[in-house]
Enzyme design. Sequence first.
Site, PDB file in Angstrom:
ATOM      1  N   LYS A  20       0.836  -1.207   0.000  1.00  0.00           N
ATOM      2  CA  LYS A  20       0.000   0.000   0.000  1.00  0.00           C
ATOM      3  C   LYS A  20       0.869   1.256   0.000  1.00  0.00           C
ATOM      4  O   LYS A  20       0.586   2.229  -0.709  1.00  0.00           O
ATOM      5  CB  LYS A  20      -0.912  -0.006   1.230  1.00  0.00           C
ATOM      6  CG  LYS A  20      -1.703   1.285   1.471  1.00  0.00           C
ATOM      7  CD  LYS A  20      -2.748   1.542   0.415  1.00  0.00           C
ATOM      8  CE  LYS A  20      -3.531   2.833   0.664  1.00  0.00           C
ATOM      9  NZ  LYS A  20      -4.456   2.750   1.801  1.00  0.00           N
ATOM     10  N   LYS A  40      11.696  12.341 -25.467  1.00  0.00           N
ATOM     11  CA  LYS A  40      11.354  13.355 -26.474  1.00  0.00           C
ATOM     12  C   LYS A  40      10.324  14.334 -25.914  1.00  0.00           C
ATOM     13  O   LYS A  40      10.506  15.555 -25.986  1.00  0.00           O
ATOM     14  CB  LYS A  40      10.805  12.685 -27.731  1.00  0.00           C
ATOM     15  CG  LYS A  40      10.282  13.686 -28.789  1.00  0.00           C
ATOM     16  CD  LYS A  40       9.743  12.983 -30.010  1.00  0.00           C
ATOM     17  CE  LYS A  40       8.460  12.227 -29.738  1.00  0.00           C
ATOM     18  NZ  LYS A  40       7.319  13.137 -29.454  1.00  0.00           N
TER      19      LYS A  40
END
Length: 303
Positions: A185, A261
């Site tokens: 968790k 990119k």
Amino acid sequence: MPHRDGMNGDTETPPVQVGFIGLGDMGKPMAERLLAWPGGLVVCDLRPEVVEPFTAAGAKAAATAAEVAAQAEVISVVVVNDDQVRAVVTGPDGILSAARPGTVIAVHSTIADETAIELAAECARHGVDLVDAPISGGAGGAQQGRLAVMVGGSEAAYARLREPFRCFADLVVRAGEVGAGTRMKLARNLLHFVAFTAAGEAQRLAEAAGLDLRKLGRVVRHSDAVTGGAGSIILRDTTAPIPADDFWFPILSHVRNLGEKDLSLALALADRLHVELPLAQQAFTELGPGLGVGAGALAKERP
């Protein structure tokens, strides 16, 4: 949901009675889903007005955690913090004061993994299993029965919990031994809140660029629903570097190249607009290594 047991397969075992302690924002919708559980439901909360709709719907009411334990074989606990969990489990009117051997206690509250381990050891001395079983999905997920539950505990305890938990969860996984549910968790929520911080950066860039933030939010929610968001790249068994001949290498290299990119273009835009994007800068340099394929050409070139 009853199952058959015994050597010749002709003995039917009735479903366990489930107890639920804590009917707050998360506990209430979870317990509401358990009203349909055929083994029956016992609920406990300090506020009578919260309990009343459950008894009207057929559940039993208990004034203390001990009263829940006297009736239920599987007990879910949804309280606020470690101290409240300790009080519910080991206090004078706590579960252990009345629990029968074989009882399984599931702590859904997000507590320290050390607390779960400590309490599990105390419970084991009484013949009781305690598992940490934190949840993901929020109140909306509880209402829809679409929570994810991460269970830390024995295989035997997990087997007893799995069917009743499916009333409020459509994903129940065994993370490992006690404490592992909480650790899973924490890792999941680390991603959640780091992503929220990144969303703040994205909004600052979009605002500086004159964009409508609400429309951006719509686009993000739409595309994440389609692609699965960040979880869609958590696919491997290890974070070790990927060999060049591995199946995943070209796939994740492609992800890295696209990411570098787009991040380089976003950082260039931020430079022109004088917006600081520290998380984006860190992502640009760490995306490839994080994916296990190393930095790409753009990250190597950028100072």
